[in-house]
Design a protein around this motif. Structure first.
Motif, PDB file in Angstrom:
ATOM      1  N   ASP A 115      -6.851  10.120  -7.542  1.00  0.00           N
ATOM      2  CA  ASP A 115      -6.999   8.694  -7.166  1.00  0.00           C
ATOM      3  C   ASP A 115      -8.332   8.311  -7.147  1.00  0.00           C
ATOM      4  OD1 ASP A 115      -7.892   7.489  -4.554  1.00  0.00           O
ATOM      5  OD2 ASP A 115      -6.954   9.158  -3.557  1.00  0.00           O
ATOM      6  N   MET A 161       0.820  -1.102  -0.128  1.00  0.00           N
ATOM      7  CA  MET A 161       0.030  -0.051   0.221  1.00  0.00           C
ATOM      8  C   MET A 161       0.715   1.366  -0.127  1.00  0.00           C
ATOM      9  SD  MET A 161      -3.204  -1.007   2.356  1.00  0.00           S
ATOM     10  CE  MET A 161      -4.204   0.525   1.888  1.00  0.00           C
ATOM     11  N   LYS A 174       2.466   8.843  -6.314  1.00  0.00           N
ATOM     12  CA  LYS A 174       2.638  10.415  -6.177  1.00  0.00           C
ATOM     13  C   LYS A 174       4.092  10.745  -6.735  1.00  0.00           C
ATOM     14  CE  LYS A 174       0.783   9.645  -1.563  1.00  0.00           C
ATOM     15  NZ  LYS A 174       0.950   9.468  -0.234  1.00  0.00           N
ATOM     16  N   CYS A 197      -3.856  10.790  -1.022  1.00  0.00           N
ATOM     17  CA  CYS A 197      -3.228   9.502  -0.521  1.00  0.00           C
ATOM     18  C   CYS A 197      -2.593   8.462  -1.594  1.00  0.00           C
ATOM     19  CB  CYS A 197      -4.280   8.586   0.461  1.00  0.00           C
ATOM     20  SG  CYS A 197      -5.184   9.424   1.669  1.00  0.00           S
ATOM     21  N   TYR A 198      -3.494   8.561  -2.622  1.00  0.00           N
ATOM     22  CA  TYR A 198      -3.092   7.420  -3.757  1.00  0.00           C
ATOM     23  C   TYR A 198      -2.905   8.577  -5.024  1.00  0.00           C
ATOM     24  CZ  TYR A 198      -3.369   3.486  -1.098  1.00  0.00           C
ATOM     25  OH  TYR A 198      -2.939   2.792  -0.102  1.00  0.00           O
ATOM     26  N   ALA A 226       1.217   3.953  -3.150  1.00  0.00           N
ATOM     27  CA  ALA A 226       1.047   5.217  -2.951  1.00  0.00           C
ATOM     28  C   ALA A 226       2.152   6.263  -3.228  1.00  0.00           C
ATOM     29  CB  ALA A 226       0.594   5.459  -1.632  1.00  0.00           C
TER      30      ALA A 226
END
Length: 157
Positions: free
Chosen positions: A113, A24, A32, A108-109, A28
């Protein structure tokens, strides 16, 4: 009850938890890093960072996510505290955004996202990060139990 204990003390449960957490963070971070300018805009939307620090953070945060995520997958020393610290930091930032009533992408992603498009809520990201924190706590607990010699199936590491 015995099977539940065996499940939680199994080295395989610990490995899967590390793998999921690590992946995860790697995913992520990579997303980014592919769009640092867009991520800087998301960081700026929270209003917590001076403008001169936006771009350095837009590169630094995801780089740390990728390195710590890979480290956790490989069970390298120091990676779990970094993942745990980042998760707590993200929870504080998301909590701050919720407190202010911000209606923004959590970042976050990465920008755009799929989670943000599907849920469009800092609250959902906050809850997801609580689950991540639960995984971190589990990994710490498992390590503590294995040092004490408790897990029945933790003899290999």
């Amino acid at each position: 009850m015995h099977r539940i204990v065996l499940f939680f003390t199994s080295i395989w449960t610990y490995r899967v938890a590390r793998l999921v957490l690590g992946l995860m963070f790697v995913v992520a971070g990579v997303i980014k890093l592919a769009g640092p300018y867009q991520f800087a805009i998301v960081i700026d939307a929270f209003g917590l960072v001076p403008r001169f620090a936006l771009m350095p953070l837009a590169y630094l945060i995801p780089a740390i996510e990728v390195i710590a995520g890979i480290g956790l997958i490989l069970d390298k020393r120091g990676s779990l505290p970094v993942i745990g610290g980042m998760t707590v930091l993200f929870l504080f930032v998301l909590g701050y955004g919720l407190h202010l009533g911000l209606d923004i992408d959590c970042g976050c992603y990465g920008p755009g996202d799929p989670e943000a498009e599907a849920f469009s809520s800092l609250r959902d990201s906050f809850y997801r990060d609580l689950w991540l924190l639960t995984g971190v706590v589990f990994c710490y607990w498992w390590r503590w139990m294995s040092v004490r010699g408790q897990p029945a199936s933790s003899s290999e590491s």
